[in-house]
Design a protein around this motif. Structure first.
Motif, PDB file in Angstrom:
ATOM      1  N   PHE A  11      30.711  47.542  41.678  1.00  0.00           N
ATOM      2  CA  PHE A  11      29.396  46.985  41.998  1.00  0.00           C
ATOM      3  C   PHE A  11      28.540  46.887  40.740  1.00  0.00           C
ATOM      4  O   PHE A  11      27.930  45.843  40.466  1.00  0.00           O
ATOM      5  N   ASP A  12      28.487  47.968  39.964  1.00  0.00           N
ATOM      6  CA  ASP A  12      27.659  47.972  38.752  1.00  0.00           C
ATOM      7  C   ASP A  12      28.142  46.934  37.751  1.00  0.00           C
ATOM      8  O   ASP A  12      27.336  46.231  37.131  1.00  0.00           O
ATOM      9  N   ALA A  13      29.461  46.817  37.600  1.00  0.00           N
ATOM     10  CA  ALA A  13      29.995  45.831  36.652  1.00  0.00           C
ATOM     11  C   ALA A  13      29.641  44.412  37.082  1.00  0.00           C
ATOM     12  O   ALA A  13      29.275  43.572  36.244  1.00  0.00           O
ATOM     13  N   LEU A  14      29.706  44.144  38.387  1.00  0.00           N
ATOM     14  CA  LEU A  14      29.422  42.796  38.874  1.00  0.00           C
ATOM     15  C   LEU A  14      27.947  42.445  38.726  1.00  0.00           C
ATOM     16  O   LEU A  14      27.604  41.353  38.268  1.00  0.00           O
ATOM     17  N   VAL A  15      27.057  43.341  39.122  1.00  0.00           N
ATOM     18  CA  VAL A  15      25.635  43.007  39.019  1.00  0.00           C
ATOM     19  C   VAL A  15      25.151  43.039  37.572  1.00  0.00           C
ATOM     20  O   VAL A  15      24.138  42.413  37.240  1.00  0.00           O
ATOM     21  N   ASP A  16      25.874  43.745  36.701  1.00  0.00           N
ATOM     22  CA  ASP A  16      25.558  43.725  35.265  1.00  0.00           C
ATOM     23  C   ASP A  16      26.187  42.537  34.555  1.00  0.00           C
ATOM     24  O   ASP A  16      26.057  42.397  33.332  1.00  0.00           O
ATOM     25  N   LEU A  17      26.914  41.706  35.318  1.00  0.00           N
ATOM     26  CA  LEU A  17      27.577  40.513  34.780  1.00  0.00           C
ATOM     27  C   LEU A  17      28.586  40.879  33.692  1.00  0.00           C
ATOM     28  O   LEU A  17      28.774  40.143  32.722  1.00  0.00           O
ATOM     29  N   ASP A  18      29.262  42.000  33.893  1.00  0.00           N
ATOM     30  CA  ASP A  18      30.213  42.512  32.908  1.00  0.00           C
ATOM     31  C   ASP A  18      31.629  42.143  33.359  1.00  0.00           C
ATOM     32  O   ASP A  18      32.281  42.886  34.089  1.00  0.00           O
ATOM     33  N   ASP A  19      32.078  40.986  32.916  1.00  0.00           N
ATOM     34  CA  ASP A  19      33.381  40.458  33.331  1.00  0.00           C
ATOM     35  C   ASP A  19      34.506  41.406  32.959  1.00  0.00           C
ATOM     36  O   ASP A  19      35.397  41.696  33.774  1.00  0.00           O
ATOM     37  N   ALA A  20      34.481  41.913  31.732  1.00  0.00           N
ATOM     38  CA  ALA A  20      35.570  42.770  31.261  1.00  0.00           C
ATOM     39  C   ALA A  20      35.661  44.047  32.090  1.00  0.00           C
ATOM     40  O   ALA A  20      36.751  44.474  32.483  1.00  0.00           O
ATOM     41  N   ALA A  21      34.520  44.667  32.369  1.00  0.00           N
ATOM     42  CA  ALA A  21      34.526  45.907  33.138  1.00  0.00           C
ATOM     43  C   ALA A  21      34.989  45.659  34.567  1.00  0.00           C
ATOM     44  O   ALA A  21      35.758  46.446  35.128  1.00  0.00           O
ATOM     45  N   ALA A  22      34.528  44.571  35.176  1.00  0.00           N
ATOM     46  CA  ALA A  22      34.955  44.256  36.538  1.00  0.00           C
ATOM     47  C   ALA A  22      36.456  44.022  36.593  1.00  0.00           C
ATOM     48  O   ALA A  22      37.146  44.503  37.506  1.00  0.00           O
ATOM     49  N   THR A  23      36.980  43.283  35.626  1.00  0.00           N
ATOM     50  CA  THR A  23      38.417  43.010  35.588  1.00  0.00           C
ATOM     51  C   THR A  23      39.210  44.293  35.418  1.00  0.00           C
ATOM     52  O   THR A  23      40.260  44.485  36.053  1.00  0.00           O
ATOM     53  N   THR A  24      38.709  45.193  34.593  1.00  0.00           N
ATOM     54  CA  THR A  24      39.384  46.477  34.375  1.00  0.00           C
ATOM     55  C   THR A  24      39.481  47.264  35.672  1.00  0.00           C
ATOM     56  O   THR A  24      40.542  47.806  36.013  1.00  0.00           O
ATOM     57  N   VAL A  25      38.388  47.322  36.425  1.00  0.00           N
ATOM     58  CA  VAL A  25      38.398  48.055  37.687  1.00  0.00           C
ATOM     59  C   VAL A  25      39.376  47.418  38.678  1.00  0.00           C
ATOM     60  O   VAL A  25      40.187  48.112  39.296  1.00  0.00           O
ATOM     61  N   LEU A  26      39.322  46.105  38.818  1.00  0.00           N
ATOM     62  CA  LEU A  26      40.187  45.428  39.780  1.00  0.00           C
ATOM     63  C   LEU A  26      41.660  45.596  39.425  1.00  0.00           C
ATOM     64  O   LEU A  26      42.491  45.885  40.303  1.00  0.00           O
ATOM     65  N   ASP A  27      42.000  45.422  38.166  1.00  0.00           N
ATOM     66  CA  ASP A  27      43.400  45.574  37.755  1.00  0.00           C
ATOM     67  C   ASP A  27      43.868  47.012  37.918  1.00  0.00           C
ATOM     68  O   ASP A  27      44.989  47.270  38.383  1.00  0.00           O
ATOM     69  N   ARG A  28      43.018  47.956  37.544  1.00  0.00           N
ATOM     70  CA  ARG A  28      43.385  49.376  37.657  1.00  0.00           C
ATOM     71  C   ARG A  28      43.606  49.772  39.105  1.00  0.00           C
ATOM     72  O   ARG A  28      44.606  50.411  39.441  1.00  0.00           O
ATOM     73  N   ASP A  76      42.293  34.758  41.515  1.00  0.00           N
ATOM     74  CA  ASP A  76      43.061  33.576  41.105  1.00  0.00           C
ATOM     75  C   ASP A  76      44.238  33.966  40.219  1.00  0.00           C
ATOM     76  O   ASP A  76      45.335  33.417  40.345  1.00  0.00           O
ATOM     77  N   ARG A  77      44.001  34.917  39.317  1.00  0.00           N
ATOM     78  CA  ARG A  77      45.092  35.352  38.427  1.00  0.00           C
ATOM     79  C   ARG A  77      46.230  35.981  39.226  1.00  0.00           C
ATOM     80  O   ARG A  77      47.391  35.898  38.845  1.00  0.00           O
ATOM     81  N   TRP A  82      52.241  31.651  44.411  1.00  0.00           N
ATOM     82  CA  TRP A  82      52.231  32.120  45.787  1.00  0.00           C
ATOM     83  C   TRP A  82      52.802  31.109  46.778  1.00  0.00           C
ATOM     84  O   TRP A  82      52.870  31.385  47.967  1.00  0.00           O
ATOM     85  N   ASP A  83      53.225  29.944  46.312  1.00  0.00           N
ATOM     86  CA  ASP A  83      53.930  29.012  47.196  1.00  0.00           C
ATOM     87  C   ASP A  83      55.446  29.145  47.059  1.00  0.00           C
ATOM     88  O   ASP A  83      56.193  28.372  47.642  1.00  0.00           O
TER      89      ASP A  83
END
Length: 216
Positions: A11-28, A76-77, A82-83
């Motif tokens: 949540f914090d990464a998204l509202v802070d517009l921090d793409d790298a941090a959000a991606t890190t959380v999702l991948d982890r 998307d990544r 997926w087909d």
């Protein structure tokens, strides 16, 4: 299940517009917990909280829009290829003027995890045009999903036609509010449960009369 700390971190990464941090959380968290938990226990609750924050005036429109795009980019990544495979094919689309297709994208990933071949048409799909392609390519299931029940109801004629050419399932908030009056099987609101149920939808359609799935 991702911890409350992971939700707060995303949540914090998204509202802070921090793409790298959000991606890190999702991948982890995908690596730690798997796709079902990533979608059902992390992405959906966090995006819901961002939406509620926007309603309360605590999250700006710009923050909400960019958060959606950051999550979309990550999903998307994950959707590459997926087909492929030899499982049944599900086509996923939103009705015309319905722009909320992020849950449908996440749903497609859950289906792919379960062996489905997925074609994702996304937001505001002309359903009459989609039907022409359905008649040529013959997917086993078409899922039409959205947030606005009025837009789903406005597609009644196209939905009737689609239901004559493929198994039709309806998803999202729109289906919960309007699906009982429309052709097609209503999927549960929970994305993970809805992904588990789609094989049952196909089997039921092939073996007997239409029955609406419950909303639980």
């Amino acid at each position: 299940m991702p911890s409350p700390d992971a939700r707060r971190e995303l949540f914090d990464a998204l509202v802070d517009l921090d793409d790298a941090a959000a991606t890190t959380v999702l991948d982890r968290e995908r690596g730690r917990r798997g796709l079902d938990a990533l979608v059902g226990d992390l992405v959906v609750p966090v995006m819901r909280e961002i939406g509620l924050g926007w309603e309360r005036g605590e999250v700006s429109v710009a923050q909400e829009h960019l958060a959606t795009q950051l999550v979309r980019s990550a999903l998307d990544r994950m959707s590459a290829g997926w087909d492929g495979g030899d499982g049944p094919q599900a086509w996923l689309a939103c009705p015309p003027r319905e722009l909320h297709d992020l849950p449908l994208l996440a749903y497609g990933l859950l289906l792919r995890e379960r062996g489905w071949r997925v074609r994702f048409f996304g937001a505001s799909t002309p359903l009459h045009d989609l039907r022409r392609s359905v008649r040529v390519h013959r997917p086993e299931v078409v899922v039409v999903s959205g947030d606005d029940p009025a837009r789903l109801r406005a597609s009644r004629v196209a939905l009737d036609l689609l239901a004559g050419d493929a198994v039709l399932a309806l998803g999202g908030r729109a289906a919960q509010l309007a699906g009982a009056d429309l052709p097609g099987r209503v999927l549960p609101p929970d994305l993970v449960l809805a992904a588990d149920r789609l094989a049952e939808v196909l089997a039921e359609a092939e073996s007997g009369p239409l029955e609406l799935l419950g909303t639980g």
